[in-house]
Write an enzyme that holds these catalytic residues in place. Structure first.
Site, PDB file in Angstrom:
ATOM      1  N   SER A   1     -67.288  54.390 -51.482  1.00 38.95           N
ATOM      2  CA  SER A   1     -67.293  54.507 -52.926  1.00 38.95           C
ATOM      3  C   SER A   1     -68.418  53.868 -53.277  1.00 38.95           C
ATOM      4  O   SER A   1     -69.676  53.901 -53.021  1.00 38.95           O
ATOM      5  CB  SER A   1     -66.074  54.174 -53.204  1.00 38.95           C
ATOM      6  OG  SER A   1     -65.756  54.237 -54.623  1.00 38.95           O
TER       7      SER A   1
ATOM      8  N   HIS B   1     -67.471  59.278 -52.944  1.00 36.54           N
ATOM      9  CA  HIS B   1     -66.617  60.484 -54.080  1.00 36.54           C
ATOM     10  C   HIS B   1     -66.758  60.036 -55.134  1.00 36.54           C
ATOM     11  O   HIS B   1     -67.596  59.358 -55.677  1.00 36.54           O
ATOM     12  CB  HIS B   1     -65.240  60.107 -53.234  1.00 36.54           C
ATOM     13  CG  HIS B   1     -64.696  58.853 -53.468  1.00 36.54           C
ATOM     14  ND1 HIS B   1     -63.341  58.461 -53.180  1.00 36.54           N
ATOM     15  CD2 HIS B   1     -65.494  57.580 -54.244  1.00 36.54           C
ATOM     16  CE1 HIS B   1     -63.177  57.188 -53.737  1.00 36.54           C
ATOM     17  NE2 HIS B   1     -64.370  56.777 -54.235  1.00 36.54           N
TER      18      HIS B   1
END
Length: 199
Positions: free
Chosen positions: A97, A122
């Site tokens: 992330s 993501h």
């Protein structure tokens, strides 16, 4: 959590440092764990301190992080871009992330990963409750952040924005080698280089 102490001998006697302070003397910052405002403030303070000490010498940011709060991560990202000192990034364990964004944000040619690390990108996560109008406002902000992060990743990796959008639609895990091919890092290591290398 127990933090080890390191004792140094000098002509003046002994001095004890916590391990992170000792690493800071070598221009090494360690980002371990989730990213929130408190963690971001500590990382930013260390970056600013090391730049003030020597704006031309590399700073080495080791990352083992599952990610965290986007705005906290962006504060670190912006500071890395703001300071003059080059920031080399090294993934140990995982960079997921916002951790992956920070890994990719290192100085080009100085973004590394150890061989068995995992990297994951993501879209931003969000969960909101409250009045419908507030939920709508937060949804628009999440979409704006998603667009901004996709643009940043496209710029850092050289991938098209369309590919980034498709890949970040769900959790997209990569090995160190795959992350190198993707453009998130520049090289992978199993051992520290003998001379002149960053990690």
């Amino acid at each position: 959590m127990y933090i080890p102490m390191v004792v140094e001998q000098s002509g003046r006697g002994e001095r004890a440092y916590d391990i992170y302070s000792r690493l800071l003397k070598e221009r090494i910052i360690f980002l371990g764990g989730g990213i929130d405002d408190q963690v971001a403030n500590l990382i930013i303070a260390q970056l600013l301190f090391l730049e003030a000490e020597d704006p031309d010498k590399d700073i080495h940011l080791y990352i083992n992080s599952p990610g965290g709060v986007v705005t906290s991560g962006m504060a670190i990202y912006d500071t890395m871009r703001y300071i003059k000192a080059p920031v080399s990034t090294i993934c140990v364990g995982q960079a997921a992330s916002m951790g992956a964004v920070l890994l990719a944000a290192g100085e080009k040619g100085k973004r590394f990963s150890l061989n068995h690390s995992r990297i994951m990108i993501h879209q931003p996560l969000g969960g909101f409750q409250g009045q419908a109008t507030d939920i709508s406002i937060h949804a628009k902000e999440i979409l704006r952040m998603k667009e901004e992060l996709n643009s940043i990743l496209a710029d850092l990796t050289g991938q098209s924005k369309e590919r980034i959008e498709a890949d970040t639609d769900r959790d997209y895990f990569m090995s160190a080698t795959e992350a190198e091919e993707y453009g998130l890092i520049d090289a992978t290591f199993t051992r520290k280089p003998d001379s002149g290398g960053t990690p």
